[in-house]
Design a protein around this motif. Structure first.
Motif, PDB file in Angstrom:
ATOM      1  N   ASP A   1     -16.865   8.659   0.657  1.00 33.30           N
ATOM      2  CA  ASP A   1     -16.172  10.088   1.404  1.00 33.30           C
ATOM      3  C   ASP A   1     -14.914   9.749   1.898  1.00 33.30           C
ATOM      4  N   ASN A   2     -13.905   8.924   1.109  1.00 28.99           N
ATOM      5  CA  ASN A   2     -12.685   8.852   1.684  1.00 28.99           C
ATOM      6  C   ASN A   2     -11.879   9.275   0.805  1.00 28.99           C
ATOM      7  N   PRO A   3     -10.911  10.241   0.978  1.00 27.21           N
ATOM      8  CA  PRO A   3      -9.957  10.782   0.130  1.00 27.21           C
ATOM      9  C   PRO A   3      -8.665   9.920  -0.599  1.00 27.21           C
ATOM     10  N   VAL A   4      -8.670   8.766   0.435  1.00 24.64           N
ATOM     11  CA  VAL A   4      -7.478   7.815   0.151  1.00 24.64           C
ATOM     12  C   VAL A   4      -8.152   6.737  -1.062  1.00 24.64           C
ATOM     13  N   ARG A   5      -9.148   7.083  -1.336  1.00 23.91           N
ATOM     14  CA  ARG A   5      -9.643   6.227  -2.584  1.00 23.91           C
ATOM     15  C   ARG A   5      -9.777   6.909  -4.070  1.00 23.91           C
ATOM     16  N   ARG A   6      -9.208   6.349  -4.909  1.00 21.41           N
ATOM     17  CA  ARG A   6      -9.200   6.771  -6.317  1.00 21.41           C
ATOM     18  C   ARG A   6      -9.495   6.055  -7.193  1.00 21.41           C
ATOM     19  N   ALA A   7     -10.027   6.529  -8.322  1.00 21.28           N
ATOM     20  CA  ALA A   7     -10.324   5.678  -9.349  1.00 21.28           C
ATOM     21  C   ALA A   7      -9.488   6.276 -10.808  1.00 21.28           C
ATOM     22  N   PHE A   8      -9.251   5.162 -11.728  1.00 22.58           N
ATOM     23  CA  PHE A   8      -8.463   5.585 -12.905  1.00 22.58           C
ATOM     24  C   PHE A   8      -8.871   4.834 -13.888  1.00 22.58           C
ATOM     25  N   THR A   9      -8.916   5.261 -15.266  1.00 19.58           N
ATOM     26  CA  THR A   9      -9.152   4.785 -16.463  1.00 19.58           C
ATOM     27  C   THR A   9      -7.855   4.412 -17.174  1.00 19.58           C
ATOM     28  N   GLU A  10      -6.724   4.917 -16.616  1.00 23.30           N
ATOM     29  CA  GLU A  10      -5.590   4.543 -17.133  1.00 23.30           C
ATOM     30  C   GLU A  10      -4.440   3.845 -16.090  1.00 23.30           C
ATOM     31  N   VAL A  11      -3.700   3.029 -16.534  1.00 22.30           N
ATOM     32  CA  VAL A  11      -2.663   2.296 -15.688  1.00 22.30           C
ATOM     33  C   VAL A  11      -1.687   3.295 -15.084  1.00 22.30           C
ATOM     34  N   GLN A  12      -0.950   4.052 -15.908  1.00 25.01           N
ATOM     35  CA  GLN A  12       0.065   4.861 -15.154  1.00 25.01           C
ATOM     36  C   GLN A  12      -0.208   5.983 -14.074  1.00 25.01           C
ATOM     37  N   PRO A  13      -1.600   6.477 -14.225  1.00 23.69           N
ATOM     38  CA  PRO A  13      -1.729   7.376 -13.045  1.00 23.69           C
ATOM     39  C   PRO A  13      -2.095   6.533 -11.759  1.00 23.69           C
ATOM     40  N   LEU A  14      -2.818   5.515 -12.045  1.00 19.80           N
ATOM     41  CA  LEU A  14      -2.831   4.397 -10.896  1.00 19.80           C
ATOM     42  C   LEU A  14      -1.702   4.051 -10.225  1.00 19.80           C
ATOM     43  N   LEU A  15      -0.508   3.845 -11.152  1.00 23.18           N
ATOM     44  CA  LEU A  15       0.745   3.483 -10.615  1.00 23.18           C
ATOM     45  C   LEU A  15       1.270   4.636  -9.663  1.00 23.18           C
ATOM     46  N   ASP A  16       0.966   5.754 -10.421  1.00 25.10           N
ATOM     47  CA  ASP A  16       1.545   7.189  -9.718  1.00 25.10           C
ATOM     48  C   ASP A  16       1.016   7.305  -8.404  1.00 25.10           C
ATOM     49  N   TRP A  17      -0.156   6.977  -8.068  1.00 25.56           N
ATOM     50  CA  TRP A  17      -0.886   6.979  -7.011  1.00 25.56           C
ATOM     51  C   TRP A  17      -0.689   6.146  -5.897  1.00 25.56           C
TER      52      TRP A  17
END
Length: 149
Positions: free
Chosen positions: A110-126
């Motif tokens: 329950d921490n909004p600063v954690r996000r999961a990604f299946t692709e690299v570009q959205p991870l970089l954008d985050w």
């Protein structure tokens, strides 16, 4: 199948390091036992303490499979106790079952600063907005070292 472990980690199923600034790099692969999860937690805490303040995490789970429940419990306990975490971007395994398990773990923290990604570009954008130019360069280098970009 090629062994995903870097040579210096030949007996481990993880690496935790900080090479530049506040960027903490975490990588896990399979199989993972509860004892290894406990060792990872200890190493994680040591690296985070050495950063000495707010930090950002790249978590690479691309080579991970489904974790046993005792390992999930150990990882989740660490994730719930990170007061200096600024942001985490987790690169998920292509395994749908593994990805579902990790997304559930992130929801439970329950921490909004954690996000999961299946692709690299959205991870970089985050992650990019909270990193310095040197940390952004290292982030891309770390992903390239692992063949993710």
């Amino acid at each position: 199948m090629e062994d995903p472990r870097p040579p210096r980690y030949a007996r481990l199923v993880y690496e935790v390091k900080n090479q530049v600034g506040k960027l903490v790099e975490i990588r896990l692969w399979s199989p993972v036992s509860a004892a290894e999860a406990v060792a990872w937690a200890r190493d994680h805490d040591s690296v985070v303490a050495a950063v000495g303040g707010p930090y950002v995490c790249l978590v690479d789970l691309f080579d991970a499979k489904v974790f046993p429940q005792d390992a999930v419990d150990a990882y989740t306990a660490v994730m719930q106790a990170e007061p200096h975490l600024k942001r985490t971007g987790t690169l998920l395994s292509p395994s749908p079952t593994s990805a579902l398990q990790v997304r559930r773990m992130l929801r439970e923290t329950d921490n909004p600063v954690r996000r999961a990604f299946t692709e690299v570009q959205p991870l970089l954008d985050w992650l990019d907005p909270v990193l310095t130019p040197l940390e952004r360069a290292r982030l891309r280098e770390a992903l390239a070292e692992r063949g993710r970009v």
